[in-house]
Design a protein around this motif. Sequence first.
Motif, PDB file in Angstrom:
ATOM      1  N   ILE A   7       0.693  -1.519  -0.194  1.00 19.02           N
ATOM      2  CA  ILE A   7      -0.192  -0.271   0.150  1.00 19.02           C
ATOM      3  C   ILE A   7       1.079   1.148   0.133  1.00 19.02           C
ATOM      4  N   VAL A   8       0.686   2.334  -0.854  1.00 22.77           N
ATOM      5  CA  VAL A   8       1.764   3.132  -1.520  1.00 22.77           C
ATOM      6  C   VAL A   8       0.609   4.196  -0.766  1.00 22.77           C
ATOM      7  N   LEU A   9       1.333   4.993   0.012  1.00 23.84           N
ATOM      8  CA  LEU A   9       0.436   6.563   0.174  1.00 23.84           C
ATOM      9  C   LEU A   9       1.031   7.645  -0.074  1.00 23.84           C
ATOM     10  N   HIS A  10       0.198   8.721  -0.412  1.00 26.72           N
ATOM     11  CA  HIS A  10       0.537   9.842  -0.517  1.00 26.72           C
ATOM     12  C   HIS A  10       1.661  10.247  -1.035  1.00 26.72           C
ATOM     13  N   SER A  11       3.145  10.557  -0.571  1.00 23.33           N
ATOM     14  CA  SER A  11       3.808  11.144  -1.641  1.00 23.33           C
ATOM     15  C   SER A  11       5.058   9.764  -1.934  1.00 23.33           C
ATOM     16  N   GLY A  12       4.671   9.043  -1.273  1.00 20.59           N
ATOM     17  CA  GLY A  12       5.301   7.495  -1.569  1.00 20.59           C
ATOM     18  C   GLY A  12       5.184   7.194  -2.998  1.00 20.59           C
ATOM     19  N   HIS A  13       4.169   8.416  -4.274  1.00 24.22           N
ATOM     20  CA  HIS A  13       4.689   7.670  -5.280  1.00 24.22           C
ATOM     21  C   HIS A  13       5.520   7.999  -5.482  1.00 24.22           C
ATOM     22  N   HIS A  14       6.146   9.026  -5.674  1.00 21.51           N
ATOM     23  CA  HIS A  14       7.698   9.240  -5.953  1.00 21.51           C
ATOM     24  C   HIS A  14       9.050   7.937  -5.076  1.00 21.51           C
ATOM     25  N   LYS A  60      11.335   5.258  -4.241  1.00 20.82           N
ATOM     26  CA  LYS A  60      12.227   3.637  -5.194  1.00 20.82           C
ATOM     27  C   LYS A  60      11.313   3.003  -5.392  1.00 20.82           C
ATOM     28  N   ILE A  61      10.420   2.400  -4.845  1.00 22.13           N
ATOM     29  CA  ILE A  61       9.961   1.240  -4.624  1.00 22.13           C
ATOM     30  C   ILE A  61       9.052   1.613  -5.915  1.00 22.13           C
ATOM     31  N   PHE A  62       7.970   2.532  -5.495  1.00 24.96           N
ATOM     32  CA  PHE A  62       6.527   2.692  -6.659  1.00 24.96           C
ATOM     33  C   PHE A  62       7.132   3.084  -7.751  1.00 24.96           C
ATOM     34  N   ARG A  63       8.426   3.672  -8.252  1.00 29.42           N
ATOM     35  CA  ARG A  63       8.697   3.702  -9.127  1.00 29.42           C
ATOM     36  C   ARG A  63       9.278   2.785  -9.803  1.00 29.42           C
ATOM     37  N   THR A  64       9.584   2.237  -9.032  1.00 28.79           N
ATOM     38  CA  THR A  64      10.321   0.769  -9.729  1.00 28.79           C
ATOM     39  C   THR A  64       9.641   0.148 -10.545  1.00 28.79           C
ATOM     40  N   LEU A  65       8.759  -0.746  -9.576  1.00 30.21           N
ATOM     41  CA  LEU A  65       7.765  -0.991  -9.944  1.00 30.21           C
ATOM     42  C   LEU A  65       6.552  -0.837 -10.910  1.00 30.21           C
ATOM     43  N   MET A  66       6.341   0.709 -11.014  1.00 34.92           N
ATOM     44  CA  MET A  66       5.709   0.893 -12.291  1.00 34.92           C
ATOM     45  C   MET A  66       6.739   1.223 -13.829  1.00 34.92           C
ATOM     46  N   GLY A  67       7.538   1.537 -13.643  1.00 40.83           N
ATOM     47  CA  GLY A  67       8.550   1.496 -14.244  1.00 40.83           C
ATOM     48  C   GLY A  67       8.290   3.408 -15.401  1.00 40.83           C
ATOM     49  N   THR A 119       8.236   7.488 -14.246  1.00 44.82           N
ATOM     50  CA  THR A 119       8.776   8.566 -13.322  1.00 44.82           C
ATOM     51  C   THR A 119       8.193   9.074 -12.162  1.00 44.82           C
ATOM     52  N   CYS A 120       6.112   8.962 -12.538  1.00 46.43           N
ATOM     53  CA  CYS A 120       5.402   8.546 -11.024  1.00 46.43           C
ATOM     54  C   CYS A 120       5.671  10.173 -11.306  1.00 46.43           C
ATOM     55  N   ASP A 121       6.333  11.176 -12.459  1.00 44.54           N
ATOM     56  CA  ASP A 121       5.248  12.928 -11.896  1.00 44.54           C
ATOM     57  C   ASP A 121       3.882  13.166 -11.600  1.00 44.54           C
ATOM     58  N   LEU A 122       4.093  14.328 -11.390  1.00 42.47           N
ATOM     59  CA  LEU A 122       2.797  14.906 -11.108  1.00 42.47           C
ATOM     60  C   LEU A 122       2.686  16.584 -11.165  1.00 42.47           C
TER      61      LEU A 122
END
Length: 243
Positions: free
Chosen positions: A95-102, A104-111, A113-116
Amino acid sequence: MNITIWNEYRHEQNNPNVAKVYPEGIHTQLADILDAYGYTNVRTATLDEPEHGLSQEVLDATDVLLWWGHKAHDEVNDEIVDRVVKRVLDGMGLIVLHSGHHSKIFRTLMGTTCDLKWREADEKERLWVIDPSHPICADIGQYIELEREEMYGEHFDIPEPDKLLFVSWFEGGEVFRSGCTYQRGRGKIFYFRPGHESYPTYYHHCIQKVIANGVSWATPSNTTKQQYGNVKPLEDITGKEYE
């Protein structure tokens, strides 16, 4: 079920305004939420602990990991990132919350930038439920309204979600995909946007319900671990040799 809540725990120690909202840290408030929903095996981990509190032993015993980070993404050791990613691929829920979008773990799994886009202006946020049939949205109603939150706006550079559960509207006019699910390997991932450190978002009963629902949904499935690589045939192959 064994749950680990990870929080970098920097804002609460360095910013008095944040400490007033979360005097024991965001991770402690999240643990209290899950305790109230009957989850008993909950531990917390923070950035400055040895191995960031995420030893292989801890991760191997974790069914669902919650992740909150913001100002110290780059301080998370790459070895720990790889360790967490592998556990997700092996079936651990995330479960990734709020600014966890940036993170390393979430960006690696998404492939991606996860920018916004973002803005901190004490804006009203209304999170509309997009898929009321999904278990994460159970007992939520048509929308959740937050009196003040940080704005996140599109475009959000993520892959197309497996399921889009919430879309936010902000007082300044922006919209945002605030609740997204994914599957990576055997692991289930839920990204949930609300939760800026200076606002009491994690005290809101509907936000708490979504998080509790998300943990239940992300629980690993009891499926057989798949075999990869070179294998022997199940049946005899006439006239064929194989290695």
